[in-house]
Design a protein around this motif. Structure first.
Motif, PDB file in Angstrom:
ATOM      1  N   TRP A  43       0.834  -1.209   0.000  1.00  0.00           N
ATOM      2  CA  TRP A  43       0.000   0.000   0.000  1.00  0.00           C
ATOM      3  C   TRP A  43       0.864   1.253   0.000  1.00  0.00           C
ATOM      4  N   LEU A  44       1.951   1.237   0.755  1.00  0.00           N
ATOM      5  CA  LEU A  44       2.853   2.386   0.785  1.00  0.00           C
ATOM      6  C   LEU A  44       3.488   2.613  -0.584  1.00  0.00           C
ATOM      7  N   ALA A  45       3.871   1.533  -1.261  1.00  0.00           N
ATOM      8  CA  ALA A  45       4.449   1.660  -2.599  1.00  0.00           C
ATOM      9  C   ALA A  45       3.442   2.276  -3.568  1.00  0.00           C
ATOM     10  N   MET A  46       2.179   1.908  -3.438  1.00  0.00           N
ATOM     11  CA  MET A  46       1.149   2.465  -4.329  1.00  0.00           C
ATOM     12  C   MET A  46       0.920   3.952  -4.047  1.00  0.00           C
ATOM     13  N   LEU A  47       0.943   4.337  -2.771  1.00  0.00           N
ATOM     14  CA  LEU A  47       0.775   5.749  -2.429  1.00  0.00           C
ATOM     15  C   LEU A  47       1.909   6.590  -3.019  1.00  0.00           C
ATOM     16  N   ILE A  48       3.125   6.063  -2.970  1.00  0.00           N
ATOM     17  CA  ILE A  48       4.266   6.781  -3.537  1.00  0.00           C
ATOM     18  C   ILE A  48       4.118   6.914  -5.047  1.00  0.00           C
ATOM     19  N   MET A  49       3.797   5.804  -5.725  1.00  0.00           N
ATOM     20  CA  MET A  49       3.640   5.856  -7.181  1.00  0.00           C
ATOM     21  C   MET A  49       2.437   6.705  -7.585  1.00  0.00           C
ATOM     22  N   GLY A  50       1.384   6.701  -6.777  1.00  0.00           N
ATOM     23  CA  GLY A  50       0.231   7.543  -7.068  1.00  0.00           C
ATOM     24  C   GLY A  50       0.568   9.017  -7.027  1.00  0.00           C
ATOM     25  N   ASP A  51       1.438   9.392  -6.098  1.00  0.00           N
ATOM     26  CA  ASP A  51       1.885  10.781  -6.031  1.00  0.00           C
ATOM     27  C   ASP A  51       2.788  11.121  -7.216  1.00  0.00           C
ATOM     28  N   LEU A  52       3.694  10.208  -7.559  1.00  0.00           N
ATOM     29  CA  LEU A  52       4.607  10.447  -8.675  1.00  0.00           C
ATOM     30  C   LEU A  52       3.860  10.512  -9.998  1.00  0.00           C
ATOM     31  N   ALA A  53       2.771   9.749 -10.125  1.00  0.00           N
ATOM     32  CA  ALA A  53       2.012   9.715 -11.381  1.00  0.00           C
ATOM     33  C   ALA A  53       1.380  11.066 -11.722  1.00  0.00           C
ATOM     34  N   CYS A  54       1.228  11.935 -10.732  1.00  0.00           N
ATOM     35  CA  CYS A  54       0.674  13.271 -10.995  1.00  0.00           C
ATOM     36  C   CYS A  54       1.681  14.186 -11.682  1.00  0.00           C
ATOM     37  N   PHE A  55       2.942  13.798 -11.686  1.00  0.00           N
ATOM     38  CA  PHE A  55       4.019  14.539 -12.351  1.00  0.00           C
ATOM     39  C   PHE A  55       4.060  16.011 -11.922  1.00  0.00           C
ATOM     40  N   GLY A  56       3.704  16.271 -10.679  1.00  0.00           N
ATOM     41  CA  GLY A  56       3.769  17.636 -10.160  1.00  0.00           C
ATOM     42  C   GLY A  56       2.627  18.525 -10.585  1.00  0.00           C
ATOM     43  N   LEU A  57       1.721  18.035 -11.457  1.00  0.00           N
ATOM     44  CA  LEU A  57       0.625  18.887 -11.934  1.00  0.00           C
ATOM     45  C   LEU A  57      -0.356  19.216 -10.823  1.00  0.00           C
ATOM     46  N   HIS A  58      -0.510  18.333  -9.828  1.00  0.00           N
ATOM     47  CA  HIS A  58      -1.456  18.619  -8.745  1.00  0.00           C
ATOM     48  C   HIS A  58      -1.015  19.839  -7.950  1.00  0.00           C
ATOM     49  N   THR A  59       0.281  19.960  -7.662  1.00  0.00           N
ATOM     50  CA  THR A  59       0.780  21.142  -6.955  1.00  0.00           C
ATOM     51  C   THR A  59       0.817  22.355  -7.881  1.00  0.00           C
ATOM     52  N   THR A  60       1.070  22.144  -9.164  1.00  0.00           N
ATOM     53  CA  THR A  60       1.038  23.240 -10.133  1.00  0.00           C
ATOM     54  C   THR A  60      -0.345  23.877 -10.184  1.00  0.00           C
ATOM     55  N   ILE A  61      -1.375  23.083 -10.023  1.00  0.00           N
ATOM     56  CA  ILE A  61      -2.747  23.613  -9.995  1.00  0.00           C
ATOM     57  C   ILE A  61      -2.898  24.623  -8.854  1.00  0.00           C
ATOM     58  N   ILE A  62      -2.383  24.272  -7.672  1.00  0.00           N
ATOM     59  CA  ILE A  62      -2.480  25.187  -6.525  1.00  0.00           C
ATOM     60  C   ILE A  62      -1.759  26.497  -6.825  1.00  0.00           C
ATOM     61  N   ARG A  63      -0.647  26.404  -7.541  1.00  0.00           N
ATOM     62  CA  ARG A  63       0.129  27.615  -7.820  1.00  0.00           C
ATOM     63  C   ARG A  63      -0.600  28.550  -8.788  1.00  0.00           C
ATOM     64  N   LEU A 107      -0.172  23.661 -21.925  1.00  0.00           N
ATOM     65  CA  LEU A 107       0.433  22.429 -21.414  1.00  0.00           C
ATOM     66  C   LEU A 107       1.942  22.549 -21.285  1.00  0.00           C
ATOM     67  N   GLY A 108       2.586  23.177 -22.278  1.00  0.00           N
ATOM     68  CA  GLY A 108       4.032  23.318 -22.218  1.00  0.00           C
ATOM     69  C   GLY A 108       4.477  24.088 -20.988  1.00  0.00           C
ATOM     70  N   GLN A 109       3.805  25.210 -20.718  1.00  0.00           N
ATOM     71  CA  GLN A 109       4.158  26.023 -19.559  1.00  0.00           C
ATOM     72  C   GLN A 109       3.889  25.259 -18.264  1.00  0.00           C
ATOM     73  N   TRP A 110       2.736  24.585 -18.196  1.00  0.00           N
ATOM     74  CA  TRP A 110       2.387  23.848 -16.978  1.00  0.00           C
ATOM     75  C   TRP A 110       3.383  22.719 -16.710  1.00  0.00           C
ATOM     76  N   LEU A 111       3.749  22.002 -17.765  1.00  0.00           N
ATOM     77  CA  LEU A 111       4.690  20.892 -17.579  1.00  0.00           C
ATOM     78  C   LEU A 111       6.086  21.417 -17.239  1.00  0.00           C
ATOM     79  N   LYS A 112       6.439  22.580 -17.779  1.00  0.00           N
ATOM     80  CA  LYS A 112       7.739  23.168 -17.453  1.00  0.00           C
ATOM     81  C   LYS A 112       7.826  23.502 -15.968  1.00  0.00           C
ATOM     82  N   VAL A 113       6.728  24.009 -15.420  1.00  0.00           N
ATOM     83  CA  VAL A 113       6.688  24.304 -13.978  1.00  0.00           C
ATOM     84  C   VAL A 113       6.536  23.024 -13.165  1.00  0.00           C
TER      85      VAL A 113
END
Length: 473
Positions: free
Chosen positions: A82-102, A253-259
């Motif tokens: 379960w811990l491994a899945m939580l880690i991969m689930g966070d990585l699968a967002c590729f930082g876009l979830h935090t980029t949304i907050i920004r 998308l380019g700008q979002w992925l760059k951030v």
């Protein structure tokens, strides 16, 4: 007839005590009623902490039930997968979830509703799709390496991969809700409803005579996660509909992925940093030791709730204040967030050390072996709390590249220390590796914030005079 607590206190108590109570009452009133960034963020922090506290009680109960019914071996398999899945689930967002907050506060301020629709749509489908691809590749890799993987891990990991897309989607929905300061909507599904459903399902399965194995527990976790995430998706869409005009989505998308790319490394390194010790124990030791170490970290995680509560509530405020352009107000708010994090964490730490042994005993007699670990792990927890959500500040301020580098250094040190210390000292070696790494993390983050933004984010550094005068005002 109107009742005044202040007047009543003045009649019943000494003048000095009444004055102190009046000051305290004024602060409480300001937090509850004021609409400035400080009060709003404090209310959000209180809400986030309340959700995490409720989650802690539910999670502790469910983990105790699982450990009691499953035993150390099966429980160790379950928590590692379960811990491994939580880690991969966070990585699968590729930082876009935090980029949304920004970006969301900026887009709302400029009324760029097309970009808002675009970033929401991109975050949801990008993360879900990437997590699905990772899940398929993971199952394929398990099939290819079946002879090299312990047989008792094969089926549980396959079940974990089935759950992965919804874990990633939940992370994105959490951040979409947080970007609009909807803390309850953001945290309740993953931290209250999902663990509660898992607990209810496990009780029902146990009463029905199902075997108490990691496979059964993960199967029930799949059902709970899919139900919870689909429900959260419906709630978020329903809540945001009145705020978003029916405009055509606009994509950058380019700008979002760059951030997002450096944020991906920051979030990934951070998530690995707080969980790599359990994974390293799983690599070097048997599932029974994984279970004992995880139970100790689960108890110590109670002290982390303050940090995560403040982090969940201030990210959107950091972004909003940065775009407002008032540097002194931003610095005041940043330094205040350190105090909100440190002092409650310190008090909780002492409580956890006092209650740690009986709490571990709830898991089973064998789990009390992890009690001495708490005295080492608490050092790292307090160190992280002493600088507040510094990495969130760096991310929101566009310093994510620096933050990613610092976490890469810290994670590398953590892994090396685990490799060196676990074979020689066992679970205590993992605890020392974690504590030392968190001390390094706090030092690097505080130094980076000061050198790049001239803001002192460390609890022992006095508030800057200009900031202090503004805060008093």
């Amino acid at each position: 007839m109107r009742f005044s607590a202040a007047k009543a206190a003045g009649r019943l108590l000494s003048r000095r005590m009444a004055d102190r109570l009046a000051i305290l009452a004024g602060k409480v009133k300001a937090v509850l009623l004021a609409d400035d960034p400080h009060a709003s963020a404090q209310r959000s922090s209180i809400l986030a902490f309340s959700v995490r506290a409720g989650s802690a009680a539910i999670a502790l109960l469910s983990q105790v039930v699982l450990a009691r019914w499953m035993g150390e071996f099966e429980y160790g398999i379950y928590v590692l997968v379960w811990l491994a899945m939580l880690i991969m689930g966070d990585l699968a967002c590729f930082g876009l979830h935090t980029t949304i907050i920004r970006y969301v506060p900026e887009y709302f301020q400029r009324k760029e509703f097309g970009l808002l629709r675009g970033i929401f749509f991109t975050g949801i489908w990008f993360s879900f799709t990437l997590a699905t691809v990772i899940a398929v590749l993971g199952c394929g890799l398990l099939w290819l390496l079946a002879e090299r993987v312990e047989i008792y891990y094969l089926v549980p990991f396959i079940l974990g991969f089935i759950c992965l897309p919804m874990i990633a989607l939940d992370n994105v929905l959490d951040c979409i809700a947080r970007s609009r300061s909807r803390i309850i909507m953001a945290l309740t599904p993953a931290y209250i409803i999902r663990p509660l459903l898992v607990l209810v399902f496990m009780i029902a399965a146990h009463e029905a005579g199902w075997p108490s194995t990691a496979t059964v527990a993960l199967g029930l976790s799949i059902v709970a996660t899919w139900l919870t995430t689909i429900g959260q998706l419906w709630m978020v869409r329903r809540a945001l509909a009145p705020e978003l005009p029916n405009t055509k989505p606009d994509y950058q998308l380019g700008q979002w992925l760059k951030v997002a790319a450096p944020i991906f490394f920051v979030e990934g390194f951070f998530f690995l940093l707080i969980n790599v010790d359990v994974l390293m124990v799983g690599r070097a030791m048997d599932p029974e030791h994984v279970a004992i170490y995880f139970a100790a970290t689960k108890i110590m995680a109670l002290a982390h709730f303050v940090y995560f509560a403040v982090k969940a509530s201030v990210a959107q405020r950091y972004s909003a204040l940065l775009h407002k352009g008032d540097r002194n107000e931003f610095a005041t708010f940043a330094q205040a967030s350190v105090r909100w994090t440190f002092w409650p964490t310190l008090m909780l730490g002492f409580v956890i050390l006092a209650m740690g042994y009986p709490l571990l005993l709830l898991f089973g007699p064998a789990f009390t072996e992890g009690y001495p670990l708490l005295f080492v792990l608490i050092i790292g927890v307090i160190a992280r709390a002493s600088v507040g959500p510094a990495e969130t500040l760096l991310n929101m301020a566009g310093k994510q590249n620096i933050c990613a580098l610092l976490y890469a250094i810290t994670l590398s040190v953590n892994i090396v220390l685990n490799f060196l210390l676990i074979p020689r000292f066992g679970l205590m070696g993992a605890a020392f590796a974690t504590a030392i790494s968190m001390l390094l993390e706090a030092t690097l983050l505080s130094t980076a914030v000061y050198r790049t933004m001239q803001i002192a984010m460390f609890i022992l550094i006095p508030v800057n005079p200009s900031v202090k005068s503004e805060e008093t005002h």
